[in-house]
Design a protein around this motif. Structure first.
Motif, PDB file in Angstrom:
ATOM      1  N   MET A 123     -11.504  14.063  10.320  1.00  0.00           N
ATOM      2  CA  MET A 123     -12.358  14.166  11.495  1.00  0.00           C
ATOM      3  C   MET A 123     -12.987  15.548  11.644  1.00  0.00           C
ATOM      4  N   GLN A 124     -14.141  15.599  12.309  1.00  0.00           N
ATOM      5  CA  GLN A 124     -14.779  16.885  12.601  1.00  0.00           C
ATOM      6  C   GLN A 124     -13.921  17.703  13.576  1.00  0.00           C
ATOM      7  N   ASN A 125     -13.451  17.063  14.625  1.00  0.00           N
ATOM      8  CA  ASN A 125     -12.732  17.738  15.697  1.00  0.00           C
ATOM      9  C   ASN A 125     -11.249  17.844  15.355  1.00  0.00           C
ATOM     10  N   PRO A 126     -10.684  19.043  15.313  1.00  0.00           N
ATOM     11  CA  PRO A 126      -9.262  19.176  14.980  1.00  0.00           C
ATOM     12  C   PRO A 126      -8.320  18.489  15.964  1.00  0.00           C
ATOM     13  N   HIS A 127      -8.811  18.180  17.168  1.00  0.00           N
ATOM     14  CA  HIS A 127      -7.972  17.489  18.138  1.00  0.00           C
ATOM     15  C   HIS A 127      -7.860  15.992  17.849  1.00  0.00           C
ATOM     16  N   VAL A 128      -8.779  15.469  17.043  1.00  0.00           N
ATOM     17  CA  VAL A 128      -8.732  14.044  16.670  1.00  0.00           C
ATOM     18  C   VAL A 128      -7.909  13.924  15.390  1.00  0.00           C
ATOM     19  N   PRO A 129      -6.852  13.124  15.383  1.00  0.00           N
ATOM     20  CA  PRO A 129      -5.989  13.072  14.204  1.00  0.00           C
ATOM     21  C   PRO A 129      -6.649  12.383  13.012  1.00  0.00           C
ATOM     22  N   ALA A 130      -6.330  12.861  11.830  1.00  0.00           N
ATOM     23  CA  ALA A 130      -6.661  12.120  10.615  1.00  0.00           C
ATOM     24  C   ALA A 130      -5.771  10.881  10.564  1.00  0.00           C
ATOM     25  N   VAL A 131      -6.191   9.901   9.787  1.00  0.00           N
ATOM     26  CA  VAL A 131      -5.424   8.660   9.739  1.00  0.00           C
ATOM     27  C   VAL A 131      -5.577   8.001   8.380  1.00  0.00           C
ATOM     28  N   HIS A 132      -4.576   7.220   8.022  1.00  0.00           N
ATOM     29  CA  HIS A 132      -4.586   6.466   6.766  1.00  0.00           C
ATOM     30  C   HIS A 132      -4.120   5.039   7.054  1.00  0.00           C
ATOM     31  N   MET A 133      -4.742   4.075   6.386  1.00  0.00           N
ATOM     32  CA  MET A 133      -4.297   2.684   6.478  1.00  0.00           C
ATOM     33  C   MET A 133      -4.621   1.985   5.173  1.00  0.00           C
ATOM     34  N   ASN A 134      -3.704   1.182   4.687  1.00  0.00           N
ATOM     35  CA  ASN A 134      -4.056   0.306   3.582  1.00  0.00           C
ATOM     36  C   ASN A 134      -3.158  -0.923   3.590  1.00  0.00           C
ATOM     37  N   THR A 135      -3.688  -2.036   3.135  1.00  0.00           N
ATOM     38  CA  THR A 135      -2.890  -3.235   2.904  1.00  0.00           C
ATOM     39  C   THR A 135      -3.354  -3.845   1.597  1.00  0.00           C
ATOM     40  N   ARG A 136      -2.461  -4.538   0.918  1.00  0.00           N
ATOM     41  CA  ARG A 136      -2.795  -5.032  -0.416  1.00  0.00           C
ATOM     42  C   ARG A 136      -1.914  -6.225  -0.783  1.00  0.00           C
ATOM     43  N   PHE A 138      -0.484  -7.983  -4.467  1.00  0.00           N
ATOM     44  CA  PHE A 138      -0.339  -7.782  -5.909  1.00  0.00           C
ATOM     45  C   PHE A 138       0.282  -9.038  -6.508  1.00  0.00           C
ATOM     46  N   TRP A 139      -0.218  -9.427  -7.683  1.00  0.00           N
ATOM     47  CA  TRP A 139       0.290 -10.612  -8.377  1.00  0.00           C
ATOM     48  C   TRP A 139       0.507 -10.295  -9.844  1.00  0.00           C
ATOM     49  N   THR A 140       1.601 -10.804 -10.374  1.00  0.00           N
ATOM     50  CA  THR A 140       1.837 -10.826 -11.814  1.00  0.00           C
ATOM     51  C   THR A 140       2.335 -12.231 -12.150  1.00  0.00           C
ATOM     52  N   PRO A 141       2.408 -12.604 -13.428  1.00  0.00           N
ATOM     53  CA  PRO A 141       2.909 -13.942 -13.762  1.00  0.00           C
ATOM     54  C   PRO A 141       4.332 -14.199 -13.281  1.00  0.00           C
ATOM     55  N   GLY A 142       5.072 -13.132 -12.980  1.00  0.00           N
ATOM     56  CA  GLY A 142       6.453 -13.315 -12.545  1.00  0.00           C
ATOM     57  C   GLY A 142       6.699 -13.092 -11.074  1.00  0.00           C
ATOM     58  N   ALA A 143       5.695 -12.638 -10.329  1.00  0.00           N
ATOM     59  CA  ALA A 143       5.954 -12.305  -8.923  1.00  0.00           C
ATOM     60  C   ALA A 143       4.648 -12.073  -8.177  1.00  0.00           C
ATOM     61  N   TRP A 144       4.724 -12.118  -6.848  1.00  0.00           N
ATOM     62  CA  TRP A 144       3.639 -11.655  -5.985  1.00  0.00           C
ATOM     63  C   TRP A 144       4.272 -10.880  -4.846  1.00  0.00           C
ATOM     64  N   TRP A 145       3.514  -9.967  -4.265  1.00  0.00           N
ATOM     65  CA  TRP A 145       4.020  -9.258  -3.095  1.00  0.00           C
ATOM     66  C   TRP A 145       2.873  -8.613  -2.333  1.00  0.00           C
ATOM     67  N   PHE A 146       3.200  -8.214  -1.105  1.00  0.00           N
ATOM     68  CA  PHE A 146       2.273  -7.478  -0.249  1.00  0.00           C
ATOM     69  C   PHE A 146       2.823  -6.081   0.010  1.00  0.00           C
ATOM     70  N   GLY A 147       1.914  -5.171   0.358  1.00  0.00           N
ATOM     71  CA  GLY A 147       2.343  -3.823   0.699  1.00  0.00           C
ATOM     72  C   GLY A 147       1.322  -3.164   1.598  1.00  0.00           C
ATOM     73  N   GLY A 148       1.682  -1.969   2.067  1.00  0.00           N
ATOM     74  CA  GLY A 148       0.756  -1.179   2.852  1.00  0.00           C
ATOM     75  C   GLY A 148       1.307  -0.774   4.195  1.00  0.00           C
ATOM     76  N   GLY A 149       0.421  -0.218   5.017  1.00  0.00           N
ATOM     77  CA  GLY A 149       0.821   0.256   6.331  1.00  0.00           C
ATOM     78  C   GLY A 149      -0.231   1.183   6.893  1.00  0.00           C
ATOM     79  N   ALA A 150       0.160   1.942   7.909  1.00  0.00           N
ATOM     80  CA  ALA A 150      -0.744   2.897   8.547  1.00  0.00           C
ATOM     81  C   ALA A 150       0.082   4.074   9.031  1.00  0.00           C
ATOM     82  N   ASP A 151      -0.493   5.282   8.928  1.00  0.00           N
ATOM     83  CA  ASP A 151       0.218   6.460   9.437  1.00  0.00           C
ATOM     84  C   ASP A 151      -0.777   7.470   9.982  1.00  0.00           C
ATOM     85  N   LEU A 152      -0.334   8.216  10.980  1.00  0.00           N
ATOM     86  CA  LEU A 152      -1.169   9.157  11.719  1.00  0.00           C
ATOM     87  C   LEU A 152      -0.886  10.569  11.239  1.00  0.00           C
ATOM     88  N   ASN A 153      -1.964  11.359  11.057  1.00  0.00           N
ATOM     89  CA  ASN A 153      -1.813  12.691  10.466  1.00  0.00           C
ATOM     90  C   ASN A 153      -2.546  13.753  11.284  1.00  0.00           C
TER      91      ASN A 153
END
Length: 296
Positions: A123-136, A138-153
């Motif tokens: 962010m431009q303003n240092p008072h506004v927090p940076a942030v990260h989020m991802n969700t995904r 994943f598949w392989t022939p032996g398995a599938w799964w989900f992952g991800g989340g969100a965190d405030l910085n």
């Protein structure tokens, strides 16, 4: 061995793209509304779009995605919201890493498919927090799964902002299972920790990986609600802080904290390592890095 899951893959990829569209629209609306306060005299920021490609080791097409980045806006200094859908065979290093994590069948067959959304906002303003989020997914022939989340910085921490972010995440997770939020919060605290600094990179959030309860629909629904929680968890903090004035000392604190963020993403982040190891577009993989940072 798992089934190929073509319908499930299509649904997951479509969901990540729809979430990307919703977030991009919401962030551009923030830029439009910022007509009073620091940088209000600057043009409203808009996302620039670029297709990304993943090339297999033999040179064949292995999927890609859409890279959406806004730079030097009124409120957002740099924000990326990327989506991808890639496939192929894992590199030996990635295959070895997943085999060590116990992914079924990966040692025998390194084929994979993956889709997800990845967001980082500085962010431009240092008072506004940076942030990260991802969700995904994943598949392989032996398995599938989900992952991800969100965190405030945040570089300048406000207890009420942290409380709102966490309570919103919890409100979206509790309907699935009241035990989920404390478990995924603890996981985020452990995952987003920087050992060489002896501290976390921010004030936490939620995180999961290798999520496979055996019920694809339930795990997909949980992943969707992590994504749905993001805007109500984050946008009120942007609205609360974007009009505050800042000092040179505030900006200095922001740049130093960004250095911490960059260290984590380059040294420890699993997604960064996977993206680079599997031949995805490096600009898209390293989208998370801030435009400016400082080390003391």
């Amino acid at each position: 061995m798992t089934q190929d899951l073509p319908e499930e893959k299509s649904r997951a990829a479509a969901w990540f793209r729809a979430l990307r569209d919703e977030i991009v629209d919401a962030f551009e609306e923030v830029e439009t509304r910022h007509e009073d306060g620091p940088r209000a005299d600057q043009p409203a920021g808009r996302f620039e779009l670029r297709d990304t490609k993943r090339t297999a080791e033999d040179g064949s097409d292995a999927g890609g995605g859409l890279m959406s980045v806004m730079r030097n806006g009124r409120v957002f200094e740099k924000v990326g919201v990327n989506v991808s859908e890639v496939h192929g065979r894992l590199s030996p290093a990635a295959q070895k890493s997943m085999a060590a994590r116990g992914v079924p069948g990966i040692a025998e067959n390194p084929s994979f498919w993956a889709s997800g959304i990845s967001l980082v906002a500085h962010m431009q303003n240092p008072h506004v927090p940076a942030v990260h989020m991802n969700t995904r997914m994943f598949w392989t022939p032996g398995a599938w799964w989900f992952g991800g989340g969100a965190d405030l910085n945040p570089c300048l921490e406000y207890d009420e902002d942290t409380a709102h972010f966490h309570s919103t995440l919890q409100s979206h997770l509790d309907p699935h299972d009241p035990a989920l939020y404390p478990d995924l919060k603890r996981w985020a605290d452990e995952y987003f920790y920087i050992p060489h600094r002896g501290r976390a990179r921010g004030v936490g959030g939620v995180f999961m990986d290798d999520r496979n309860s055996g019920d694809w629909e339930a795990d997909f629904a949980l992943t969707q609600d992590i994504g749905r929680a993001f805007l109500p968890a984050y946008l009120p903090l942007v609205e609360r802080r974007r009009g505050q004035t800042w000092t040179e000392a505030d900006k200095e604190a922001q740049l130093v904290h960004r250095g911490l963020y960059a260290e984590y993403n380059l040294v420890y982040d699993r997604g960064t390592k996977f993206g680079l190891a599997t031949g995805h577009d490096p600009d898209a993989v390293l989208m998370s890095l801030p435009p400016l940072a400082k080390w003391v």
